[in-house]
Scaffold this motif. Structure first.
Motif, mmCIF file in Angstrom:
data_model
loop_
_atom_site.group_PDB
_atom_site.id
_atom_site.type_symbol
_atom_site.label_atom_id
_atom_site.label_comp_id
_atom_site.label_asym_id
_atom_site.label_seq_id
_atom_site.Cartn_x
_atom_site.Cartn_y
_atom_site.Cartn_z
ATOM 1 N N HIS A 82 0.856 -1.181 0.000
ATOM 2 C CA HIS A 82 0.000 0.000 0.000
ATOM 3 C C HIS A 82 0.894 1.233 0.000
ATOM 4 C CE1 HIS A 82 -3.940 -1.932 1.637
ATOM 5 N NE2 HIS A 82 -3.248 -2.789 0.923
ATOM 6 N N ASP A 121 1.467 2.066 6.188
ATOM 7 C CA ASP A 121 0.918 0.952 6.963
ATOM 8 C C ASP A 121 -0.378 0.450 6.331
ATOM 9 O OD1 ASP A 121 2.965 1.169 8.956
ATOM 10 O OD2 ASP A 121 1.925 2.918 9.754
ATOM 11 N N GLU A 122 -0.494 -0.881 6.203
ATOM 12 C CA GLU A 122 -1.604 -1.468 5.448
ATOM 13 C C GLU A 122 -2.963 -1.305 6.115
ATOM 14 O OE1 GLU A 122 -0.852 -5.448 4.196
ATOM 15 O OE2 GLU A 122 0.986 -4.926 3.106
ATOM 16 N N TRP A 123 -2.979 -1.024 7.424
ATOM 17 C CA TRP A 123 -4.274 -0.899 8.097
ATOM 18 C C TRP A 123 -4.889 0.485 7.936
ATOM 19 C CZ3 TRP A 123 0.352 -1.712 10.820
ATOM 20 C CH2 TRP A 123 0.845 -0.614 11.510
ATOM 21 N N LEU A 124 -4.153 1.407 7.337
ATOM 22 C CA LEU A 124 -4.678 2.758 7.164
ATOM 23 C C LEU A 124 -5.637 2.811 5.972
ATOM 24 C CD1 LEU A 124 -1.353 4.719 7.658
ATOM 25 C CD2 LEU A 124 -3.257 4.605 9.275
ATOM 26 N N PRO A 125 -6.746 3.553 6.085
ATOM 27 C CA PRO A 125 -7.688 3.668 4.962
ATOM 28 C C PRO A 125 -7.095 4.522 3.843
ATOM 29 C CG PRO A 125 -8.386 5.081 6.777
ATOM 30 C CD PRO A 125 -7.213 4.300 7.276
ATOM 31 N N ASP A 144 -3.194 8.137 12.864
ATOM 32 C CA ASP A 144 -3.483 6.851 13.497
ATOM 33 C C ASP A 144 -3.576 6.996 15.023
ATOM 34 O OD1 ASP A 144 -4.023 4.112 13.033
ATOM 35 O OD2 ASP A 144 -2.003 3.561 13.664
#
Length: 372
Positions: free
Chosen positions: A84, A156-160, A332
């Protein structure tokens, strides 16, 4: 393998975006194929069609983008398929004079961003026998693009990604105007002209730096109200009213910083900003204007006797590789607002509607969500 992509393109000044199907080259040495998930509708793309920043036409619009890497060319070490990323509208090579001295925002690779070509002068979008440029070597108003590895920052992959996209231009350009270029410190008085996609983030930067008073100037009520919600202490439709209040708040000493982030800079806003700062004050110009117009016309004696500084700032004087990640981690941690910036989302087919809403003052930020 032949690749094609849907894209919104400009074919000349004063014309709306056209939706077309383009051929797309596969990535070459040091390049990556990206599937864009989102693109920001930033005012800078309007400068292309309004003639303030005439590019080489035809050109695929869009310079704020986020997405997922689909393939990489030979020699790519920064990212791999599946990563990402957020795109930086200024590529950063890491080795030129400016990157090497902590000024990635001035990287020599940025020389061709209005040409829309790769640094070697070649293009990756093609159609009807023409080469199509890519705004800032990105062209985020396309579903896919082949771009330099130096234009992406892994996140970071968890960020929208539909929110992270804003950290490719608008957020660092505004936040950095306050924190880096303006040098805002705890207790300062800051005046911010223009509360659009950049100015609202200058508010966030000034607040995070501890400014005592954050005074904003914008004729649009929605933008003034939003600035107050983001931490501004005072909001005015008129620069003269703002100056009067600053004089009162500072006991006649003037503001410490005046930050210019209006959509199109003119001599009047520069004069107002220079007048509102006191001795030792700093004026930062981050907004753009027609490069042929002389927009800085102030008294040199005022600058000398009162030791005032007028400076320009690109990308908020930030370093993309460091600050894009830094700002997303502040988000975050709940210390930076991104979700609240997005007023409206659009499809790629609605790009002209989105820009009309921007012109009409309906949006703080509009975002294109690309089809899955």
């Amino acid at each position: 393998m032949s690749l094609t992509t849907k894209a919104a393109v400009l074919t000349g000044p004063g014309k709306p975006f056209e939706i077309v199907e383009l051929d797309l080259d596969e990535p070459r040495e040091g390049e990556v194929l990206i599937k864009y998930t989102a693109a920001g509708l930033c005012h800078s793309d309007l400068h292309l069609t309004d003639g303030d920043l005439p590019p080489r036409y035809p050109i695929v619009g869009g310079h704020e983008g986020s997405g997922i890497i689909e393939a990489v060319g030979p020699g790519v070490t920064k990212v791999k398929p599946g990563d990402h990323v957020v795109c930086s509208f200024i590529p950063n090579c890491g080795t030129c004079r400016y990157c090497s001295t902590g000024r990635q925002n001035l990287c020599d690779m940025g020389a061709t961003i209005l040409e829309g070509s790769m640094p070697d002068g070649t293009f990756r979008f093609h159609g009807g026998g023409d080469d199509f440029g890519a705004m800032c070597m990105l062209g985020t108003f396309a579903e896919r693009a082949t771009i330099s590895q130096h234009s992406v920052v892994k996140v970071d992959e968890w960020l929208p990604l539909d929110k992270a996209v804003l950290v490719g231009c608008g957020v660092p350009s505004g936040w950095g105007t306050s924190v880096y270029a303006g040098g805002v410190r705890a207790g300062d008085t800051v005046v911010i002209y223009g509360i659009g996609g950049l100015g609202i983030n200058a508010v966030q930067g000034a607040v995070s730096a501890g400014a005592k008073y954050v005074v904003v100037v914008d004729p649009v009520a929605l933008k003034r109200d939003t600035a107050l919600k983001f931490g501004a202490t005072h909001a005015f439709a008129d620069a003269a009213e703002a100056a009067e209040k600053v004089n009162e708040l500072t006991w006649g000493q003037g503001a410490d910083q005046a930050l210019i982030l209006v959509g199109t800079v003119d001599a009047e806003v520069v004069a107002n900003a220079t007048a509102v700062v006191g001795k030792g004050g700093t004026v930062v110009i981050t907004g753009l204007a027609d490069p042929t117009k002389l927009t800085v016309q102030v008294s040199g004696t005022d600058l000398t006797l009162n030791q005032k500084t007028i400076k320009g700032s690109l990308f908020g004087s930030a370093n993309p590789q460091y600050d894009i990640v830094k700002l997303l981690r502040l988000y975050d941690a709940g210390q930076l607002k991104l979700d609240e910036l997005v007023t409206q989302t659009y499809t790629l087919d609605q790009v002209n509607e989105g820009y009309q809403d921007l012109r009409d003052g309906k949006n703080i930020r509009g975002v294109i969500i690309h089809a899955e």
